[in-house]
Motif scaffolding. Structure first.
Motif, mmCIF file in Angstrom:
data_model
loop_
_atom_site.group_PDB
_atom_site.id
_atom_site.type_symbol
_atom_site.label_atom_id
_atom_site.label_comp_id
_atom_site.label_asym_id
_atom_site.label_seq_id
_atom_site.Cartn_x
_atom_site.Cartn_y
_atom_site.Cartn_z
ATOM 1 N N MET A 176 0.832 -1.199 0.000
ATOM 2 C CA MET A 176 0.000 0.000 0.000
ATOM 3 C C MET A 176 0.871 1.255 0.000
ATOM 4 N N THR A 217 -0.271 0.823 6.835
ATOM 5 C CA THR A 217 -1.378 -0.028 7.286
ATOM 6 C C THR A 217 -1.075 -0.490 8.711
ATOM 7 N N ASP A 269 -5.956 2.453 9.743
ATOM 8 C CA ASP A 269 -5.179 2.742 8.530
ATOM 9 C C ASP A 269 -5.340 1.624 7.510
ATOM 10 N N ALA A 270 -5.245 0.388 7.981
ATOM 11 C CA ALA A 270 -5.354 -0.769 7.087
ATOM 12 C C ALA A 270 -6.734 -0.838 6.445
ATOM 13 N N ALA A 294 -7.001 1.728 3.709
ATOM 14 C CA ALA A 294 -6.202 1.351 2.542
ATOM 15 C C ALA A 294 -6.822 0.177 1.777
ATOM 16 N N CYS A 295 -7.421 -0.761 2.512
ATOM 17 C CA CYS A 295 -7.980 -1.976 1.895
ATOM 18 C C CYS A 295 -9.420 -1.800 1.422
ATOM 19 N N ILE A 323 -10.085 -6.382 9.528
ATOM 20 C CA ILE A 323 -8.627 -6.351 9.648
ATOM 21 C C ILE A 323 -8.224 -7.312 10.763
ATOM 22 N N ASN A 339 3.321 -1.477 5.642
ATOM 23 C CA ASN A 339 2.469 -1.062 4.527
ATOM 24 C C ASN A 339 2.154 -2.214 3.571
ATOM 25 N N VAL A 396 -0.023 -5.941 3.042
ATOM 26 C CA VAL A 396 -1.143 -6.737 3.540
ATOM 27 C C VAL A 396 -1.466 -7.858 2.558
#
Length: 158
Positions: A26, A30, A35-36, A39-40, A47, A135, A137
């Motif tokens: 990302m 993340t 944050d994750a 981003a996802c 998460i 960053n 995942v």
């Protein structure tokens, strides 16, 4: 001999466990569940938080894979696994897992790591987990994550 990167270690562990994953790098961090999720493009609950503790008696690394919307009840978890939990500092997390806080993956740990997975993750068809860096995942199903990690299903809340 070249050093294997954290994401390569995750990729190799997934492959060895028969889990097909795509690691996504990302552009933004993340590191936190919020944050994750941003981003996802999913909810915070989808998460997988990878929380590292040590067993107060065994000194084993205890990895708790927790739904992003859950707050771990440490006393309840300690009672369920049979020993108190100790929070290690960032240096110890890196030494014992090979991952920095914010990038601790469910995969690629040493054999002495005891892994527990939040039963609440089964609410979802797919979940997102850290892939070795703050960053990166990967997406998987809760059942595939359970199988690949050899985790024990556990209630993480009171």
């Amino acid at each position: 001999m070249a050093t294997v990167s954290s994401t390569d270690r995750v990729r190799e562990a997934a492959s060895a466990a028969g889990l097909s994953i795509e690691i996504v790098e990302m552009p933004a961090s993340t590191r936190s569940a919020a944050d994750a999720a941003a981003a996802c493009g999913c909810s915070v609950a989808e998460i997988v938080k990878s929380l590292v503790f040590l067993g107060a008696t065994s000194d084993d690394v205890l990895l708790l894979l927790v739904a992003g919307d859950n707050r771990v009840d440490e006393e309840a978890v300690a009672a369920r696994i049979g020993e108190p939990l100790v929070r290690p500092n960032g240096r110890l997390v890196r030494e014992r897992t090979g991952f920095a806080i914010g990038g601790v993956s469910p995969l690629g740990h040493k054999p002495e790591t005891r892994i527990f997975i939040d039963e609440d993750l089964s609410r979802f068809e797919t979940v997102w987990a850290a892939a070795g860096t703050p960053n990166s995942v990967f997406r998987t199903t809760p059942d595939d994550l359970l199988r690949a990690t050899g985790a024990i299903r556990l209630k993480m809340t009171a």
